[in-house]
Design a protein around this motif. Sequence first.
Motif, PDB file in Angstrom:
ATOM      1  N   SER A   1     -52.845  -8.066   3.877  1.00 41.74           N
ATOM      2  CA  SER A   1     -52.163  -8.609   2.701  1.00 41.74           C
ATOM      3  C   SER A   1     -53.150  -8.740   1.546  1.00 41.74           C
ATOM      4  O   SER A   1     -52.870  -8.317   0.417  1.00 41.74           O
ATOM      5  N   PHE A   2     -54.316  -9.300   1.827  1.00 43.29           N
ATOM      6  CA  PHE A   2     -55.354  -9.431   0.807  1.00 43.29           C
ATOM      7  C   PHE A   2     -55.741  -8.059   0.269  1.00 43.29           C
ATOM      8  O   PHE A   2     -55.908  -7.874  -0.938  1.00 43.29           O
ATOM      9  N   LYS A   3     -55.874  -7.082   1.172  1.00 40.21           N
ATOM     10  CA  LYS A   3     -56.207  -5.711   0.764  1.00 40.21           C
ATOM     11  C   LYS A   3     -55.156  -5.184  -0.215  1.00 40.21           C
ATOM     12  O   LYS A   3     -55.493  -4.614  -1.244  1.00 40.21           O
ATOM     13  N   GLY A   4     -53.890  -5.383   0.090  1.00 40.82           N
ATOM     14  CA  GLY A   4     -52.828  -4.910  -0.793  1.00 40.82           C
ATOM     15  C   GLY A   4     -52.891  -5.550  -2.171  1.00 40.82           C
ATOM     16  O   GLY A   4     -52.815  -4.861  -3.195  1.00 40.82           O
ATOM     17  N   PHE A   5     -53.048  -6.873  -2.209  1.00 40.41           N
ATOM     18  CA  PHE A   5     -53.136  -7.571  -3.497  1.00 40.41           C
ATOM     19  C   PHE A   5     -54.396  -7.165  -4.271  1.00 40.41           C
ATOM     20  O   PHE A   5     -54.347  -6.978  -5.489  1.00 40.41           O
ATOM     21  N   LEU A   6     -55.517  -7.033  -3.564  1.00 41.59           N
ATOM     22  CA  LEU A   6     -56.769  -6.643  -4.216  1.00 41.59           C
ATOM     23  C   LEU A   6     -56.650  -5.250  -4.841  1.00 41.59           C
ATOM     24  O   LEU A   6     -57.018  -5.048  -6.003  1.00 41.59           O
ATOM     25  N   ILE A   7     -56.120  -4.299  -4.088  1.00 42.09           N
ATOM     26  CA  ILE A   7     -55.952  -2.943  -4.622  1.00 42.09           C
ATOM     27  C   ILE A   7     -54.989  -2.962  -5.802  1.00 42.09           C
ATOM     28  O   ILE A   7     -55.215  -2.268  -6.800  1.00 42.09           O
ATOM     29  N   PHE A   8     -53.940  -3.766  -5.727  1.00 41.73           N
ATOM     30  CA  PHE A   8     -52.982  -3.894  -6.839  1.00 41.73           C
ATOM     31  C   PHE A   8     -53.707  -4.288  -8.125  1.00 41.73           C
ATOM     32  O   PHE A   8     -53.544  -3.652  -9.165  1.00 41.73           O
ATOM     33  N   PHE A   9     -54.534  -5.331  -8.045  1.00 41.11           N
ATOM     34  CA  PHE A   9     -55.235  -5.790  -9.244  1.00 41.11           C
ATOM     35  C   PHE A   9     -56.305  -4.804  -9.703  1.00 41.11           C
ATOM     36  O   PHE A   9     -56.525  -4.630 -10.905  1.00 41.11           O
ATOM     37  N   ILE A  10     -56.969  -4.135  -8.771  1.00 45.40           N
ATOM     38  CA  ILE A  10     -57.950  -3.107  -9.143  1.00 45.40           C
ATOM     39  C   ILE A  10     -57.256  -1.979  -9.908  1.00 45.40           C
ATOM     40  O   ILE A  10     -57.748  -1.515 -10.940  1.00 45.40           O
TER      41      ILE A  10
END
Length: 171
Positions: free
Chosen positions: A83-92
Amino acid sequence: VILSIISGIVYIILKKQPLWKIADISAPSFVLGIGITRLGCFLNGCCFGEPTQSSLGVVFPSDSAAGFTFSNVPLYPTQLFSSFKGFLIFFILLFLERYKKFDGFTFWLMLILFSVGRFIIDFFRYYEANAWVTILGLTLTVNQVIVIFLFLFSGFMWFFLKKKAKLERQL
């Protein structure tokens, strides 16, 4: 994931729409969806991690898949990692959008980042014995093998489209 992307690409081509522009528009939504859906996996107790003595360990209820498989044992919450990976990639992706120099930039970058994240998280995720393979002396999950190829292909496409756009700008 791969089949849904392929079917989307086929549909866009059949409808004669600008493939890489639409792919770039869709990419952030895709990883945002991963961030949200993996929270559901955590609440459901599926897609769980290996046992751990780490302070990150979570004990799942016995009526969940994780709790049934490992009763009263702390497990890595790989669903939250994903989940964190998904949100992090979204913001990147949103941040890097301002530096976009070619169509396909965001889409292929998303797949590069996704594959790296998935590869790493799979070291902490629980898999049954039949999900592991040994290649060239390395023991990896089938998913890790798939994302290695996804990473290589995505990197190739990212650099190919970048070079193509640079050549088109020079003309």
